[in-house]
Design a protein around this motif. Sequence first.
Motif, short mmCIF file in Angstrom:
data_model
loop_
_atom_site.label_atom_id
_atom_site.label_comp_id
_atom_site.label_asym_id
_atom_site.label_seq_id
_atom_site.Cartn_x
_atom_site.Cartn_y
_atom_site.Cartn_z
N ALA A 121 88.10 31.93 14.03
CA ALA A 121 88.47 32.69 15.31
C ALA A 121 87.67 32.50 16.24
CB ALA A 121 88.30 34.35 14.83
N ARG A 122 86.24 32.21 15.95
CA ARG A 122 85.40 31.98 17.46
C ARG A 122 85.76 30.62 18.03
NH1 ARG A 122 82.56 35.37 14.10
NH2 ARG A 122 81.38 37.03 14.98
N GLU B 204 90.44 28.04 23.35
CA GLU B 204 91.60 28.83 23.97
C GLU B 204 93.26 28.67 23.20
OE1 GLU B 204 91.70 28.49 28.14
OE2 GLU B 204 89.78 29.18 28.36
N LEU B 205 93.06 28.52 21.79
CA LEU B 205 94.00 28.23 21.00
C LEU B 205 94.93 29.70 21.04
CD1 LEU B 205 92.86 26.32 17.95
CD2 LEU B 205 94.08 25.59 20.16
N LEU C 282 82.70 30.57 24.76
CA LEU C 282 83.40 29.87 25.96
C LEU C 282 84.96 30.54 26.16
CD1 LEU C 282 82.60 26.12 25.04
CD2 LEU C 282 81.76 27.38 26.92
N GLY C 283 85.54 30.49 27.03
CA GLY C 283 87.00 30.76 27.05
C GLY C 283 87.50 32.27 26.97
N TRP D 153 77.21 20.87 24.12
CA TRP D 153 77.39 20.75 22.73
C TRP D 153 78.25 21.83 22.08
CZ3 TRP D 153 75.67 24.51 19.31
CH2 TRP D 153 74.74 25.28 19.78
N VAL D 154 78.26 22.90 22.71
CA VAL D 154 78.78 24.20 22.10
C VAL D 154 80.49 23.65 22.09
CG1 VAL D 154 79.52 26.47 22.65
CG2 VAL D 154 77.28 25.91 22.88
N HIS D 155 81.09 23.04 23.08
CA HIS D 155 82.56 22.87 23.04
C HIS D 155 82.82 21.50 22.36
CE1 HIS D 155 86.44 22.00 24.92
NE2 HIS D 155 86.54 23.20 24.75
N ASP D 156 81.82 20.72 22.59
CA ASP D 156 81.90 19.14 22.04
C ASP D 156 80.89 18.94 21.04
OD1 ASP D 156 84.48 18.35 23.44
OD2 ASP D 156 83.13 18.26 25.28
N PRO D 157 80.79 19.66 19.83
CA PRO D 157 79.55 19.33 18.99
C PRO D 157 79.53 17.84 18.67
CG PRO D 157 80.93 21.10 18.24
CD PRO D 157 81.95 20.47 19.29
N GLU D 158 80.24 17.03 18.77
CA GLU D 158 79.91 15.68 18.39
C GLU D 158 79.11 15.00 19.14
OE1 GLU D 158 84.13 15.75 20.85
OE2 GLU D 158 83.10 16.90 19.34
N THR D 159 78.65 15.40 20.50
CA THR D 159 77.67 15.00 21.14
C THR D 159 76.43 15.10 20.65
OG1 THR D 159 77.68 16.84 22.69
CG2 THR D 159 78.99 15.23 23.54
N LEU D 160 76.16 15.94 19.73
CA LEU D 160 74.94 16.02 18.76
C LEU D 160 74.64 14.71 18.00
CD1 LEU D 160 75.28 19.86 17.45
CD2 LEU D 160 73.75 19.15 19.29
#
Length: 603
Positions: A57-58, A64-65, A131-132, A335-342
């Motif tokens: 859900a988070r 923003e699904l 976010l969102g 990183w919160v929105h795009d964790p792949e950047t980790l």
Amino acid sequence: MSPDAPVATATAAPAFVAAIGPYLPRTHIAYFSMEIALEPRMHTYAGGLGVLAGDTARAAADLELPMVFVTLMSRQGYLRQSFDAQGNQFESADPWVPEAFVHPLRAKVAVLIECREVWVRPWLYRLHGRLGQPVPVLLLDTDLPENSPEDRAITSELYGGDASYRLRQEIVLGIAGVRVLHALGFEITTYHLNEGHAALLGLELLRRYPLPADTVGAGELGFDAGPVRRSCVFTTHTPVDAGHDRFAYDLYERLLPGYVDSGQVRLLAGPDALNLTRLALNLAGFVNGVAVRHAEVTTRLFPGYDVRAVTNGVYLPDWVHPAFATLFHRCSNCWVHDPETLARFDQLPDGDVWQAHAQARGDLVAFVADRTGVALDTQLPIIGFARRMTAYKRPMLLFTDTLRLRAIHAKAPFQVVMAGKAHPHDEAGKQLVRQLHALSRELAPQIRLVFLPDYDLAAARALVAGCDLWLNTPLPPLEASGTSGMKAAANGVLNLSVLDGWWVEGCIDGVTGWSLGEEHDDGAASRKLYDCLEQVVLPLYHRNRAGWIGMMKQSVSKLASYFNAHRMMRRYAAEAYLQHRGSAIRTATDQPAGRSPPPVRAA
């Protein structure tokens, strides 16, 4: 039971419009789960299934699904765990106060159970990610003055009672859940079943598409299942037989007389018992397991079904220790929105990574002292193990040979923190808890073994971030996924695990952690565990700190960047949800020819 059960619609009161109105135009996906972990003080979850639903859900909120989540109120929670001096587990209710967290909505629906109207009211929780916009979570409640005392208790205790109680809960979740969404004005095109508990919603949808009487032959299904399958997504979570709910057909007929003929239900749910997993498999157009290995196992359990794999992920902002979150921001400000950047985490200095881990471990040491009074040694590695206490998780594997364990400890000392609840009806699981308490006394004072009571979200967050090694020893192939290991990996904690579940995909031996293989024999598995601890894991920790930190950085960069809830939800959106757009189940005012809309009552 009449197919047109009474529905009480929401009134147009300003408070209601403000509460639910903003969600209606943008929401067309409904996610059903018997449990969802929303906040530590809201006891609406029992374990991994509910925690995953909360992470889902988070991530949906961040992305923003267009989703709404449906669960039960569970006013008395799952169970509060306590022990006596011998380690006997005692369970008590774990109540919470809904009014402090959720808002009652002015809508009610009814389902007929044993020919009685059981009224159901939704409460609204607004779940925020980082976010969102928030997503709505509807908690279904039968504790209403219109209901009998027996029926008021249906949504009281999570996973409580006997088979009759459980089936009543699943009637409320699946059947009343669909009706609540319609009564509130949601136009749902996709229904996502998180495990089989909500499978009865498929029957509720199916009844909207009856075939003409002259087309139905003996033994044939009297409904057009095509539109339902195009609208249902089913995620199965367990290869363990006991995890698939089954109910006797005479119980189904007693609780839901005249709802859908049991002869027709047998065609969908199995001839011998109402198997909710099989019902969901037959009424879902998209079916997935929660790891690649799990999808393969499920295909063997239920041959003939197309079971895909969407490997689970965890919501990193909730599970990463603040000290590591600070380091993550240095890698990427998104990183919160795009964790792949980790993936860039492995470029950070060793000293900074170890300092962040020291803060997380210090918090765990303080947490353990507060809950148990035991003082852990901040200089010794901490082995963490926290799972539901049941036989196939094999929590005793580490203690198969205590003489060898003591010898290993003498050369390279360590300490162990364990946690987990046994189901009230799982006597074997309770015996495991007793044995672990006895071992704690037997191994002291040489080896510190601490069992944390009442494992909850707070304990989980402290443990997955603060230990040094995450141990996972289930009997393969019975591990569906194992998200606790993902949470540990995101904090640089190294995994030592049986090669099953998600670890088949995540393990690069000697880089992201270590594999214990796929041993079924406990003796062989324990010997491999001891060999790995004695010859590889503990020497690396004690003698090659730079090598250990290097693996910590690989754990984050290679595992956290992939095994996260944002990646999981992007896959669901692209592979499961998009195919259902435009194939909405008809609402109450869009009935097949010849049928009238259900009667409406004021709230």
